[in-house]
Design a protein around this motif. Structure first.
Motif, mmCIF file in Angstrom:
data_model
loop_
_atom_site.group_PDB
_atom_site.id
_atom_site.type_symbol
_atom_site.label_atom_id
_atom_site.label_comp_id
_atom_site.label_asym_id
_atom_site.label_seq_id
_atom_site.Cartn_x
_atom_site.Cartn_y
_atom_site.Cartn_z
ATOM 1 N N TRP A 87 0.831 -1.198 0.000
ATOM 2 C CA TRP A 87 0.000 0.000 0.000
ATOM 3 C C TRP A 87 0.870 1.253 0.000
ATOM 4 C CZ3 TRP A 87 -5.197 -1.146 -0.149
ATOM 5 C CH2 TRP A 87 -5.562 -2.439 0.255
ATOM 6 N N LEU A 88 0.343 2.333 -0.543
ATOM 7 C CA LEU A 88 0.995 3.637 -0.519
ATOM 8 C C LEU A 88 0.039 4.634 0.113
ATOM 9 C CD1 LEU A 88 3.318 5.590 -1.521
ATOM 10 C CD2 LEU A 88 1.890 5.948 -3.560
ATOM 11 N N GLY A 89 0.528 5.390 1.095
ATOM 12 C CA GLY A 89 -0.351 6.358 1.741
ATOM 13 C C GLY A 89 0.380 7.230 2.733
ATOM 14 N N PHE A 90 -0.389 8.069 3.400
ATOM 15 C CA PHE A 90 0.160 8.964 4.420
ATOM 16 C C PHE A 90 -0.171 8.399 5.797
ATOM 17 C CE2 PHE A 90 -0.022 12.768 7.181
ATOM 18 C CZ PHE A 90 1.263 13.243 6.972
ATOM 19 N N PRO A 91 0.796 8.429 6.724
ATOM 20 C CA PRO A 91 0.552 7.861 8.055
ATOM 21 C C PRO A 91 -0.636 8.527 8.755
ATOM 22 C CG PRO A 91 2.897 8.223 7.721
ATOM 23 C CD PRO A 91 2.194 8.880 6.567
ATOM 24 N N LEU A 92 -1.578 7.715 9.184
ATOM 25 C CA LEU A 92 -2.743 8.249 9.891
ATOM 26 C C LEU A 92 -2.349 8.920 11.201
ATOM 27 C CD1 LEU A 92 -5.494 5.522 9.368
ATOM 28 C CD2 LEU A 92 -5.700 7.954 8.823
ATOM 29 N N ALA A 93 -1.327 8.385 11.858
ATOM 30 C CA ALA A 93 -0.897 8.976 13.127
ATOM 31 C C ALA A 93 -0.446 10.421 12.930
ATOM 32 C CB ALA A 93 0.229 8.140 13.735
ATOM 33 N N ASP A 94 0.274 10.685 11.825
ATOM 34 C CA ASP A 94 0.713 12.067 11.565
ATOM 35 C C ASP A 94 -0.478 12.967 11.275
ATOM 36 O OD1 ASP A 94 3.268 11.182 11.916
ATOM 37 O OD2 ASP A 94 3.791 11.161 9.780
ATOM 38 N N LEU A 95 -1.489 12.425 10.627
ATOM 39 C CA LEU A 95 -2.697 13.203 10.351
ATOM 40 C C LEU A 95 -3.381 13.599 11.658
ATOM 41 C CD1 LEU A 95 -3.913 13.907 7.502
ATOM 42 C CD2 LEU A 95 -5.611 12.147 7.958
ATOM 43 N N LEU A 96 -3.441 12.647 12.596
ATOM 44 C CA LEU A 96 -4.091 12.927 13.881
ATOM 45 C C LEU A 96 -3.255 13.891 14.726
ATOM 46 C CD1 LEU A 96 -5.580 9.467 14.915
ATOM 47 C CD2 LEU A 96 -6.557 11.271 13.489
ATOM 48 N N ARG A 97 -1.946 13.770 14.628
ATOM 49 C CA ARG A 97 -1.095 14.704 15.377
ATOM 50 C C ARG A 97 -1.298 16.130 14.863
ATOM 51 N NH1 ARG A 97 2.789 10.465 14.468
ATOM 52 N NH2 ARG A 97 3.000 9.188 16.371
ATOM 53 N N ARG A 98 -1.480 16.266 13.581
ATOM 54 C CA ARG A 98 -1.756 17.594 13.010
ATOM 55 C C ARG A 98 -3.045 18.170 13.592
ATOM 56 N NH1 ARG A 98 -2.629 18.862 6.513
ATOM 57 N NH2 ARG A 98 -3.838 20.798 6.770
ATOM 58 N N ALA A 99 -4.031 17.307 13.808
ATOM 59 C CA ALA A 99 -5.309 17.774 14.357
ATOM 60 C C ALA A 99 -5.239 18.032 15.854
ATOM 61 C CB ALA A 99 -6.403 16.755 14.055
ATOM 62 N N GLY A 100 -4.352 17.307 16.552
ATOM 63 C CA GLY A 100 -4.265 17.458 17.999
ATOM 64 C C GLY A 100 -5.379 16.732 18.714
ATOM 65 N N VAL A 101 -5.216 15.417 18.922
ATOM 66 C CA VAL A 101 -6.249 14.596 19.549
ATOM 67 C C VAL A 101 -6.388 14.953 21.019
ATOM 68 C CG1 VAL A 101 -6.992 12.246 20.053
ATOM 69 C CG2 VAL A 101 -5.777 12.742 17.918
ATOM 70 N N GLN A 102 -7.615 15.192 21.453
ATOM 71 C CA GLN A 102 -7.868 15.556 22.845
ATOM 72 C C GLN A 102 -7.955 14.329 23.729
ATOM 73 O OE1 GLN A 102 -11.431 17.927 22.725
ATOM 74 N NE2 GLN A 102 -10.464 19.597 21.566
ATOM 75 N N SER A 103 -7.700 14.504 24.997
ATOM 76 C CA SER A 103 -7.747 13.418 25.972
ATOM 77 C C SER A 103 -9.146 12.805 26.013
ATOM 78 C CB SER A 103 -7.383 13.958 27.358
ATOM 79 O OG SER A 103 -7.508 12.946 28.332
ATOM 80 N N GLY A 104 -9.188 11.481 26.047
ATOM 81 C CA GLY A 104 -10.466 10.777 26.131
ATOM 82 C C GLY A 104 -11.029 10.367 24.789
ATOM 83 N N ALA A 105 -10.452 10.839 23.698
ATOM 84 C CA ALA A 105 -10.950 10.483 22.365
ATOM 85 C C ALA A 105 -10.401 9.100 21.998
ATOM 86 C CB ALA A 105 -10.527 11.522 21.343
ATOM 87 N N ASP A 106 -11.098 8.075 22.426
ATOM 88 C CA ASP A 106 -10.588 6.714 22.239
ATOM 89 C C ASP A 106 -11.065 6.062 20.937
ATOM 90 O OD1 ASP A 106 -13.251 6.388 22.907
ATOM 91 O OD2 ASP A 106 -12.896 4.949 24.532
ATOM 92 N N GLN A 107 -11.886 6.780 20.133
ATOM 93 C CA GLN A 107 -12.402 6.212 18.893
ATOM 94 C C GLN A 107 -12.200 7.170 17.718
ATOM 95 O OE1 GLN A 107 -16.473 4.139 17.186
ATOM 96 N NE2 GLN A 107 -16.722 5.792 18.636
ATOM 97 N N ILE A 108 -11.722 6.581 16.609
ATOM 98 C CA ILE A 108 -11.684 7.296 15.334
ATOM 99 C C ILE A 108 -12.896 6.830 14.548
ATOM 100 C CG2 ILE A 108 -10.385 7.720 13.222
ATOM 101 C CD1 ILE A 108 -7.871 6.804 14.805
ATOM 102 N N LEU A 109 -13.895 7.675 14.437
ATOM 103 C CA LEU A 109 -15.121 7.328 13.719
ATOM 104 C C LEU A 109 -14.988 7.857 12.289
ATOM 105 C CD1 LEU A 109 -17.946 6.018 14.200
ATOM 106 C CD2 LEU A 109 -18.820 8.342 14.428
ATOM 107 N N SER A 110 -14.724 6.951 11.362
ATOM 108 C CA SER A 110 -14.544 7.351 9.963
ATOM 109 C C SER A 110 -15.817 7.062 9.181
ATOM 110 C CB SER A 110 -13.359 6.629 9.341
ATOM 111 O OG SER A 110 -13.459 5.227 9.520
ATOM 112 N N THR A 111 -16.052 7.863 8.152
ATOM 113 C CA THR A 111 -17.272 7.756 7.348
ATOM 114 C C THR A 111 -16.898 7.665 5.882
ATOM 115 O OG1 THR A 111 -18.466 9.104 8.965
ATOM 116 C CG2 THR A 111 -19.491 8.829 6.805
#
Length: 536
Positions: A320-344
């Protein structure tokens, strides 16, 4: 009027049950053809697909699992064929009814239109344009039905046109033939041919236009950049080249497809955006140009469907070729307690991924490429999620358009609402590919081979046994990492006759897959794969 008078009324020529069925089928064809063409022009869902979507969204989980078990990747085709079969049967019935009770037939047609509109309310997609094909389908069906009835032999022209002063029917509900009634058999045949030609043309155009209307953002026009640090070629020895053994890299056209989309979305990459929001400090949106300008990486990952039965083929491996999801989330700044990534996904399907699994260092990607080319439409073009170590229903959103950080306690994804597990790590599993189940091999030296997988943990050992004898350790092929399956091979000497072979794997944590068979619901199957074959 007396019964004797009714029975003595002459029967109108050409008004047979077969004629009524033909009228009904032509009416359904006109409605479906017009709906397909309108849906293509409006770039929305056809009513048939809308009804199928509503059935998928509102079916019990057990029914959906049974459909996958019985029909595998053909489950969507079977469902669509079933919807069309119901429409055809209903149309044939209404056609017969129309010969005696035209108003009842028209009412039935409008009732089916209302059912289509209701299906749009019940499904998860809220595209308002999807109502347009339903309206057009009813109008086209009603027009075709009126034309066909008017052309039938024995039809009072004035009454069918609703002209004032037309005398009511006498005798049976079908009037006796007369000089001013209908156009004759030839007129009906010509009208039927015209309706059929128009319906077929509209339907064909509806199927053809989506590919023609694709703009500059089509898959064929997308050029993928190279990865920032490309992976080396696969090491020698990853593929044992045993006839009948699953290849290490699954060709794109053979990669399994399991999702709830009855028709494959064909998104325009120039119109695509991904919204990242929810429990984040810096919500943002990106488009395809921005995504492709980011430093992309490659990863060899095996995906597995939770519906995969023991020994099943709903598993595949590719690069697969893609961008790391972790870096995407770090850019957004995940708040404490957000234990789910709800994708649509583009069609409204939702997926709940544990946030910790994306942030723990594994190669979780927002993927744009598959085996060196842009994602095929059926596998998520223009972008999808790929998270190794989790079953696809909690990790592998295709056609992804939205990522929302939230809590499992606050929101449930599509399958979680249907009582499937919410975290679903992939279970250690192995499979016998060679010999094929119930296959035949030459006696003497016999090759046993297959694959095993335990993404993010890797496979340390595979054991096989023949005819419930002692376990024998198999030889493992090389692998590029822990996230792919591994091929295995073993040799044995067999006398002619019926034999059995069984396999089990031990992963990198020292865990050996259990013998107990457990069904896929709610979070994946377990058990040893066992086959029977004949040595000759």
């Amino acid at each position: 009027m007396s019964t004797e008078t009714r029975e003595s009324a002459p029967k109108a020529p050409g008004r047979t049950t077969a004629t009524g069925i033909a009228v009904g089928l032509l009416t359904v064809g006109a409605a479906l053809g017009a709906a397909e063409l309108t849906a293509a022009l409006a770039r929305t869902t056809s009513p048939v697909v809308a009804v199928g979507d509503a059935m998928v969204d509102n079916s019990p989980p057990a029914a959906m699992e049974l459909a996958i078990e019985l029909f595998g990747t053909a489950d969507k085709l079977v469902l669509m064929a079933g919807v069309v079969a119901v429409l055809v049967a209903a149309g044939a019935f209404l056609g017969v009814v129309s010969l005696r009770r035209p108003p009842a037939a028209f009412a039935g047609l409008f009732l089916f239109g209302a059912a289509g509109a209701l299906a749009l309310f019940l499904r998860r997609d809220d595209d308002a344009w999807a109502f347009v094909p339903v309206v057009v389908a009813v109008a086209a069906g009603a027009a075709a039905l009126g034309l066909l009835l008017r052309s039938l032999p024995g039809t009072p022209r004035g009454r069918e046109r609703g002209e004032p002063g037309t005398p009511p029917e006498t005798g049976a509900n079908v009037p006796a033939p007369g000089p001013d009634r209908g156009q004759g058999r030839r007129g009906f045949v010509l009208t039927a041919a015209g309706v059929l030609a128009a319906s077929g043309t509209a339907g064909a155009l509806g199927r053809w236009l989506p590919s023609v209307l694709e703009g500059p953002g089509s898959r064929e026009s997308l050029s993928l950049p190279a990865a920032q640090d490309p992976l080396p070629a696969l090491p020698r020895g990853v593929d044992l080249q045993v006839p009948g053994l699953s290849p290490f890299t699954t060709p794109n056209q053979d990669f399994y497809r399991i999702d709830t989309a009855l028709t494959v979305p064909r998104l325009d990459s120039t119109q695509w955006t991904l919204r990242v929001h929810g429990m984040v400090d810096r919500p943002f949106e990106i488009d395809m140009d921005e995504l492709l300008s980011m430093p992309l990486k490659e990863a060899d990952i095996t995906l597995t469907c939770v519906s995969n039965e023991i020994g099943g083929d709903l598993v595949g491996n590719t690069r697969w070729l893609g961008f790391p999801l972790a870096d995407l989330l770090r850019r957004a700044g995940v708040q404490s307690g957000a234990d789910q990534i709800l994708s649509t996904s583009q069609d409204g399907w939702t997926c709940g991924t544990p946030t910790e699994t994306v942030m723990d260092g594994r190669d979780a990607l927002l993927a744009v490429g598959m085996d060196g080319v842009p994602l095929p439409h059926q596998h998520g073009f223009p972008a999808r999620m790929v998270v190794p170590g989790l079953y696809g229903y909690v990790s592998a959103t295709k056609w992804v358009t939205e990522i929302k950080l939230t809590r499992f306690a606050d929101e449930e994804a599509y399958w979680a609402q249907r009582d499937w597990g919410v975290r679903a790590p992939i279970k250690t599993m192995s499979r016998v590919d060679v010999p094929a189940p119930l296959g035949r091999v030459d006696s003497g030296d016999v090759t046993l081979a297959g694959v095993a997988w335990a993404q993010t943990r890797g496979i340390d050992a595979v054991e096989v046994r023949v005819d419930d004898g002692d376990w024998q350790e198999a030889e493992l092929a090389r692998v590029p990492g822990l996230d792919t399956w591994v091929q295995w091979i073993a040799e044995t000497d067999l006398e002619p006759g019926m034999h059995s072979a069984e396999v089990r794997a031990t992963d990198g944590t020292g865990f050996t897959q259990p013998a107990e068979r457990v069904d896929p619901l709610p979070d994946g199957a377990t058990g040893w794969h066992r086959i029977r074959f004949t040595a000759e």
